[in-house]
Write a protein that holds these residues in place. Structure first.
Motif, PDB file in Angstrom:
ATOM      1  N   ALA A 101       0.710  -1.227   0.075  1.00  0.00           N
ATOM      2  CA  ALA A 101      -0.135   0.149   0.085  1.00  0.00           C
ATOM      3  C   ALA A 101       1.005   1.291   0.148  1.00  0.00           C
ATOM      4  CB  ALA A 101      -0.989  -0.100   1.320  1.00  0.00           C
ATOM      5  N   PRO A 102       0.063   2.356  -0.373  1.00  0.00           N
ATOM      6  CA  PRO A 102       1.329   3.406  -0.228  1.00  0.00           C
ATOM      7  C   PRO A 102       1.755   3.926   1.004  1.00  0.00           C
ATOM      8  CG  PRO A 102      -0.792   3.843  -1.761  1.00  0.00           C
ATOM      9  CD  PRO A 102      -0.739   2.672  -1.125  1.00  0.00           C
ATOM     10  N   ALA A 103       1.122   3.461   2.057  1.00  0.00           N
ATOM     11  CA  ALA A 103       1.606   3.852   3.296  1.00  0.00           C
ATOM     12  C   ALA A 103       2.854   3.125   3.688  1.00  0.00           C
ATOM     13  CB  ALA A 103       0.580   3.559   4.365  1.00  0.00           C
ATOM     14  N   GLN A 104       2.752   1.968   2.822  1.00  0.00           N
ATOM     15  CA  GLN A 104       4.033   1.118   3.216  1.00  0.00           C
ATOM     16  C   GLN A 104       5.347   1.744   2.282  1.00  0.00           C
ATOM     17  OE1 GLN A 104       1.709  -2.573   2.184  1.00  0.00           O
ATOM     18  NE2 GLN A 104       2.282  -3.135   4.461  1.00  0.00           N
ATOM     19  N   ILE A 105       5.298   2.608   1.727  1.00  0.00           N
ATOM     20  CA  ILE A 105       6.126   2.912   0.606  1.00  0.00           C
ATOM     21  C   ILE A 105       6.994   4.244   0.841  1.00  0.00           C
ATOM     22  CG2 ILE A 105       6.708   3.350  -1.931  1.00  0.00           C
ATOM     23  CD1 ILE A 105       4.340   1.561  -2.815  1.00  0.00           C
ATOM     24  N   THR A 106       8.156   4.211   1.252  1.00  0.00           N
ATOM     25  CA  THR A 106       8.802   5.526   1.483  1.00  0.00           C
ATOM     26  C   THR A 106       9.727   6.019   0.069  1.00  0.00           C
ATOM     27  OG1 THR A 106       9.390   4.662   3.641  1.00  0.00           O
ATOM     28  CG2 THR A 106      10.804   6.524   2.698  1.00  0.00           C
ATOM     29  N   VAL A 107       9.181   7.166  -0.125  1.00  0.00           N
ATOM     30  CA  VAL A 107       9.638   7.965  -1.293  1.00  0.00           C
ATOM     31  C   VAL A 107      10.300   9.109  -1.050  1.00  0.00           C
ATOM     32  CG1 VAL A 107       8.886   8.940  -3.351  1.00  0.00           C
ATOM     33  CG2 VAL A 107       7.310   7.380  -2.538  1.00  0.00           C
ATOM     34  N   ASN A 108      11.528   9.043  -1.728  1.00  0.00           N
ATOM     35  CA  ASN A 108      12.631  10.142  -1.736  1.00  0.00           C
ATOM     36  C   ASN A 108      12.412  10.928  -2.959  1.00  0.00           C
ATOM     37  OD1 ASN A 108      14.005   9.034   0.299  1.00  0.00           O
ATOM     38  ND2 ASN A 108      15.248   7.826  -1.001  1.00  0.00           N
ATOM     39  N   VAL A 109      12.162  12.335  -2.813  1.00  0.00           N
ATOM     40  CA  VAL A 109      11.898  13.211  -3.824  1.00  0.00           C
ATOM     41  C   VAL A 109      12.877  14.053  -4.421  1.00  0.00           C
ATOM     42  CG1 VAL A 109      10.128  14.749  -4.961  1.00  0.00           C
ATOM     43  CG2 VAL A 109       9.308  13.203  -3.296  1.00  0.00           C
ATOM     44  N   PHE A 110      13.547  14.236  -5.642  1.00  0.00           N
ATOM     45  CA  PHE A 110      14.895  14.819  -5.784  1.00  0.00           C
ATOM     46  C   PHE A 110      14.088  15.723  -7.230  1.00  0.00           C
ATOM     47  CE2 PHE A 110      16.603  11.213  -3.741  1.00  0.00           C
ATOM     48  CZ  PHE A 110      17.280  11.763  -2.746  1.00  0.00           C
ATOM     49  N   ASN A 111      14.775  16.934  -7.025  1.00  0.00           N
ATOM     50  CA  ASN A 111      14.386  17.904  -8.393  1.00  0.00           C
ATOM     51  C   ASN A 111      15.774  17.906  -9.002  1.00  0.00           C
ATOM     52  OD1 ASN A 111      13.558  19.887  -9.863  1.00  0.00           O
ATOM     53  ND2 ASN A 111      13.630  21.626  -8.451  1.00  0.00           N
ATOM     54  N   ALA A 112      15.574  17.590 -10.294  1.00  0.00           N
ATOM     55  CA  ALA A 112      16.634  17.530 -11.431  1.00  0.00           C
ATOM     56  C   ALA A 112      16.542  18.749 -12.482  1.00  0.00           C
ATOM     57  CB  ALA A 112      16.703  16.236 -12.021  1.00  0.00           C
ATOM     58  N   THR A 113      15.753  19.687 -12.199  1.00  0.00           N
ATOM     59  CA  THR A 113      15.411  20.805 -13.125  1.00  0.00           C
ATOM     60  C   THR A 113      16.013  22.054 -12.455  1.00  0.00           C
ATOM     61  OG1 THR A 113      13.322  21.441 -12.117  1.00  0.00           O
ATOM     62  CG2 THR A 113      13.148  19.503 -13.566  1.00  0.00           C
ATOM     63  N   THR A 114      15.860  22.994 -13.325  1.00  0.00           N
ATOM     64  CA  THR A 114      16.364  24.438 -12.748  1.00  0.00           C
ATOM     65  C   THR A 114      15.075  25.150 -12.043  1.00  0.00           C
ATOM     66  OG1 THR A 114      15.964  25.259 -14.862  1.00  0.00           O
ATOM     67  CG2 THR A 114      18.046  24.355 -14.864  1.00  0.00           C
ATOM     68  N   ARG A 115      13.832  24.416 -12.157  1.00  0.00           N
ATOM     69  CA  ARG A 115      12.737  25.267 -11.172  1.00  0.00           C
ATOM     70  C   ARG A 115      12.938  24.738  -9.847  1.00  0.00           C
ATOM     71  NH1 ARG A 115       8.230  22.902 -14.602  1.00  0.00           N
ATOM     72  NH2 ARG A 115       9.698  21.069 -14.932  1.00  0.00           N
ATOM     73  N   GLY A 116      12.883  25.764  -8.955  1.00  0.00           N
ATOM     74  CA  GLY A 116      13.106  25.758  -7.526  1.00  0.00           C
ATOM     75  C   GLY A 116      11.623  25.126  -6.984  1.00  0.00           C
ATOM     76  N   GLY A 117      11.691  24.543  -5.918  1.00  0.00           N
ATOM     77  CA  GLY A 117      10.536  23.999  -5.026  1.00  0.00           C
ATOM     78  C   GLY A 117       9.690  23.038  -5.425  1.00  0.00           C
ATOM     79  N   LEU A 118       9.967  22.237  -6.769  1.00  0.00           N
ATOM     80  CA  LEU A 118       9.399  21.250  -7.317  1.00  0.00           C
ATOM     81  C   LEU A 118       9.333  19.979  -6.322  1.00  0.00           C
ATOM     82  CD1 LEU A 118       9.867  21.045 -11.157  1.00  0.00           C
ATOM     83  CD2 LEU A 118       7.633  21.909  -9.869  1.00  0.00           C
ATOM     84  N   ALA A 119      10.463  19.805  -5.862  1.00  0.00           N
ATOM     85  CA  ALA A 119      10.683  18.709  -4.696  1.00  0.00           C
ATOM     86  C   ALA A 119       9.825  18.739  -3.532  1.00  0.00           C
ATOM     87  CB  ALA A 119      12.277  18.451  -4.507  1.00  0.00           C
ATOM     88  N   LYS A 120       9.731  19.852  -3.052  1.00  0.00           N
ATOM     89  CA  LYS A 120       8.781  19.892  -1.761  1.00  0.00           C
ATOM     90  C   LYS A 120       7.322  19.868  -2.174  1.00  0.00           C
ATOM     91  CE  LYS A 120       8.068  22.848   2.305  1.00  0.00           C
ATOM     92  NZ  LYS A 120       6.703  22.637   2.396  1.00  0.00           N
ATOM     93  N   THR A 121       6.960  20.594  -3.266  1.00  0.00           N
ATOM     94  CA  THR A 121       5.524  20.653  -3.540  1.00  0.00           C
ATOM     95  C   THR A 121       4.932  19.068  -3.832  1.00  0.00           C
ATOM     96  OG1 THR A 121       5.818  21.444  -5.640  1.00  0.00           O
ATOM     97  CG2 THR A 121       5.569  22.947  -4.176  1.00  0.00           C
ATOM     98  N   THR A 122       5.792  18.451  -4.747  1.00  0.00           N
ATOM     99  CA  THR A 122       5.548  17.213  -5.201  1.00  0.00           C
ATOM    100  C   THR A 122       5.552  16.253  -3.843  1.00  0.00           C
ATOM    101  OG1 THR A 122       6.703  17.598  -7.215  1.00  0.00           O
ATOM    102  CG2 THR A 122       6.275  15.155  -6.670  1.00  0.00           C
ATOM    103  N   ALA A 123       6.528  16.294  -2.990  1.00  0.00           N
ATOM    104  CA  ALA A 123       6.420  15.515  -2.061  1.00  0.00           C
ATOM    105  C   ALA A 123       5.176  15.723  -0.892  1.00  0.00           C
ATOM    106  CB  ALA A 123       7.850  15.870  -1.115  1.00  0.00           C
ATOM    107  N   ASP A 124       4.704  17.034  -0.956  1.00  0.00           N
ATOM    108  CA  ASP A 124       3.560  17.262   0.004  1.00  0.00           C
ATOM    109  C   ASP A 124       2.423  16.649  -0.637  1.00  0.00           C
ATOM    110  OD1 ASP A 124       5.247  18.677   1.681  1.00  0.00           O
ATOM    111  OD2 ASP A 124       4.605  20.578   0.642  1.00  0.00           O
TER     112      ASP A 124
END
Length: 207
Positions: free
Chosen positions: A82-105
């Motif tokens: 289930a999604p609750a059993q999966i740990t996801v690391n979110v990394f931003n490989a673009t030049t646009r700032g803030g994508l990692a945090k908003t996507t993780a949220d």
């Protein structure tokens, strides 16, 4: 008796009708034919009521028959986490700032556990032209990666045999705009995790 011929002696020929051997032969042949037809008919009746010439086995198949089972449908896939059993690391490989945090949220709202959040490593930074890369250990290929892929269906999936631990990475690429809309992602996740009934195997007899 007088005349030229006389009967002498005390034995006289007996006058019998000639034996009809041909009639006797015909009678014997006819009787044999009747008995043969009667025996054959009896065997046919026995065959009908006993189910054929072979001896029935305890399972109901005939001796001399081969039973071949058709393969059943493919077994149901392994139970996915289930999604609750999966740990996801979110990394931003673009030049646009803030994508990692908003996507993780957003992933957190959808039930996933969030691990590290930040910029991508040099191996991927500004080197992901597509929407993203989902990266995990080899064991995640048919388990956690497909589940996370329902949230970003255009992402590329990769595995790394050298990785340890169950966490997987979502590396955001240049073509990323947003995660897959939640209603669509929910439908995809439901279809992915729905149990599939196993088909019943059938058997065929060849005699």
């Amino acid at each position: 008796m007088g005349g030229k011929y006389r009967i002498t002696g005390d034995k006289y020929p007996r006058m019998r009708p000639p034996r009809r051997r041909g009639r006797l032969v015909v009678v014997v042949v006819a009787c044999g034919a009747v008995l043969g037809v009667g025996g054959w008919g009896t065997l046919q009746l026995i065959d009908v009521f006993t189910g054929g010439g072979g001896t029935a086995s305890a399972a109901g198949s005939k001796a001399g028959c081969t039973t071949k089972a058709s393969p059943a449908a493919a077994a149901s896939p392994a139970v996915l986490p289930a999604p609750a059993q999966i740990t996801v690391n979110v990394f931003n490989a673009t030049t646009r700032g803030g994508l990692a945090k908003t996507t993780a949220d957003e992933l957190k709202k959808r039930g996933f556990k969030i691990g590290q959040v930040g910029n991508a490593s040099n191996e991927y930074d500004k080197k992901v032209p597509g929407a993203g890369v989902l990266l995990g250990p080899a064991a995640s290929l048919n388990t956690s990666l497909p589940v996370l892929a329902t949230q970003l269906t255009t992402a590329e999936r990769r595995t790394d045999a050298a990785r340890t631990g169950p966490a997987i990475d979502l590396i955001i690429g240049n073509a990323f705009t947003a995660l897959t809309a939640q209603p669509e992602a929910t439908r995809a996740l439901t279809a992915l995790t729905a149990p599939h009934p196993a088909a019943t195997a059938t058997t065929k007899k060849h005699c």
